[in-house]
Write a protein that holds these residues in place. Structure first.
Motif, PDB file in Angstrom:
ATOM      1  N   ASP A  16       0.826  -1.204   0.000  1.00 21.36           N
ATOM      2  CA  ASP A  16       0.000   0.000   0.000  1.00 21.36           C
ATOM      3  C   ASP A  16       0.865   1.261   0.000  1.00 21.36           C
ATOM      4  O   ASP A  16       0.562   2.230  -0.711  1.00 21.36           O
ATOM      5  CB  ASP A  16      -0.927   0.006   1.210  1.00 21.36           C
ATOM      6  N   GLU A  20       0.638   3.935  -2.957  1.00 22.89           N
ATOM      7  CA  GLU A  20       0.230   5.301  -2.622  1.00 22.89           C
ATOM      8  C   GLU A  20       1.288   6.311  -3.034  1.00 22.89           C
ATOM      9  O   GLU A  20       0.975   7.405  -3.518  1.00 22.89           O
ATOM     10  CB  GLU A  20      -0.050   5.391  -1.122  1.00 22.89           C
ATOM     11  N   ASP A  24       0.472   9.237  -5.716  1.00 20.43           N
ATOM     12  CA  ASP A  24       0.682  10.655  -5.432  1.00 20.43           C
ATOM     13  C   ASP A  24       1.668  11.268  -6.417  1.00 20.43           C
ATOM     14  O   ASP A  24       1.472  12.399  -6.884  1.00 20.43           O
ATOM     15  CB  ASP A  24       1.186  10.829  -3.996  1.00 20.43           C
TER      16      ASP A  24
END
Length: 266
Positions: A16, A20, A24
């Motif tokens: 994760d 992530e 981003d």
């Protein structure tokens, strides 16, 4: 215990964090060009093996990415890989939505791919991308954007079988020509080959794609000796990078068997 369909966020915090960070970074790098980001491969099929599996990601973009944007993507991937070992597992394919919609074998353009610790590079599509699209459409985990089923046309069993035959009769058949290929010496790569054959044969029979462990369980029941013992060994070798020339002959024998079955299935 019943195991449900994989969801985002995943069961693995390390995965994760990597995804992530990529999400981003892509938001800053692509801006409005970013349409969607999806987890595919073993994470989508429920066969993720933390010691060895890649983190397969599909990124849908509004259009083709120009050279300056691709350069910034390469910098993003290099920055991510400098943080720790997990970003080196990323295998990210960038496709415009018009290309993602369906596989076109006449399309000779190349598309950006960041593959498992290697620098971002451009690659042409192959029949394997039919299978990748099916997994993303039917099982992909949506990290950002609309559901992948709205971006990819349905893919039927015969199209999947044709893609598998194409892979077996091209790439895998080529591994049987001449001396044993050096890339197959490590146990982990022999495991990849054996489990890929299990999944290919499963797809030829059933017209759908399953995880490598699920295909291995099926092959152990469906295929006669000596293959069940080889399949069990492959499951134990997935993260073992030691060379093993003694096992190479049996691995190539299974590849040859799968290629023969693909010829007769056609």
């Amino acid at each position: 215990m019943t195991v449900g369909r994989p969801v985002w966020p995943t069961r693995w915090p390390q995965v994760d964090r990597v995804v992530e960070g990529l999400r981003d970074g892509l938001g800053d790098t692509l801006g409005d060009q970013l349409v969607g980001l999806y987890l595919s491969g073993s994470l989508a099929l429920g066969g993720f093996h933390p010691p060895s599996s890649d983190i397969d990601v599909l990124v849908a973009t509004a259009g083709a990415l120009d050279k300056p944007v691709v350069g910034r993507l390469a910098e993003l991937h290099a920055t991510l890989m400098a943080t720790d070992s997990w970003p080196a597992r990323l295998e990210v394919v960038y496709l415009p939505v018009a290309t993602l919609r369906r596989y076109d074998p006449s399309d000779q353009r190349s598309y950006p791919i960041a593959a498992s610790g290697r620098d971002l590079a451009h690659h042409r599509q192959s029949p394997s991308w039919v299978l990748d699209r099916w997994v993303a459409r039917e099982h992909g985990l949506t990290v950002a954007g609309p559901r992948p089923s709205g971006l990819i046309d349905p893919i039927g069993p015969q199209a999947l079988r044709a893609a598998v035959r194409g892979l077996l009769l091209s790439f895998w058949a080529a591994q049987l020509q001449g001396p044993a290929p050096a890339w197959l010496r490590p146990r982990s790569d022999q495991a990849f080959a054996v489990l890929s054959m299990c999944r290919a044969l499963y797809c030829l029979e059933h017209g759908r794609v399953v995880s490598k462990p699920a295909a291995a369980a099926w092959a152990s029941r469906r295929l006669g000796p000596p293959w069940p013992e080889l399949v069990a060994r492959a499951l134990g070798w997935r993260a073992d990078q030691r060379p093993d020339d003694d096992g190479l002959g049996a691995t190539l024998a299974l590849v040859a068997d799968a290629v023969t079955r693909a010829r007769t299935a056609g």
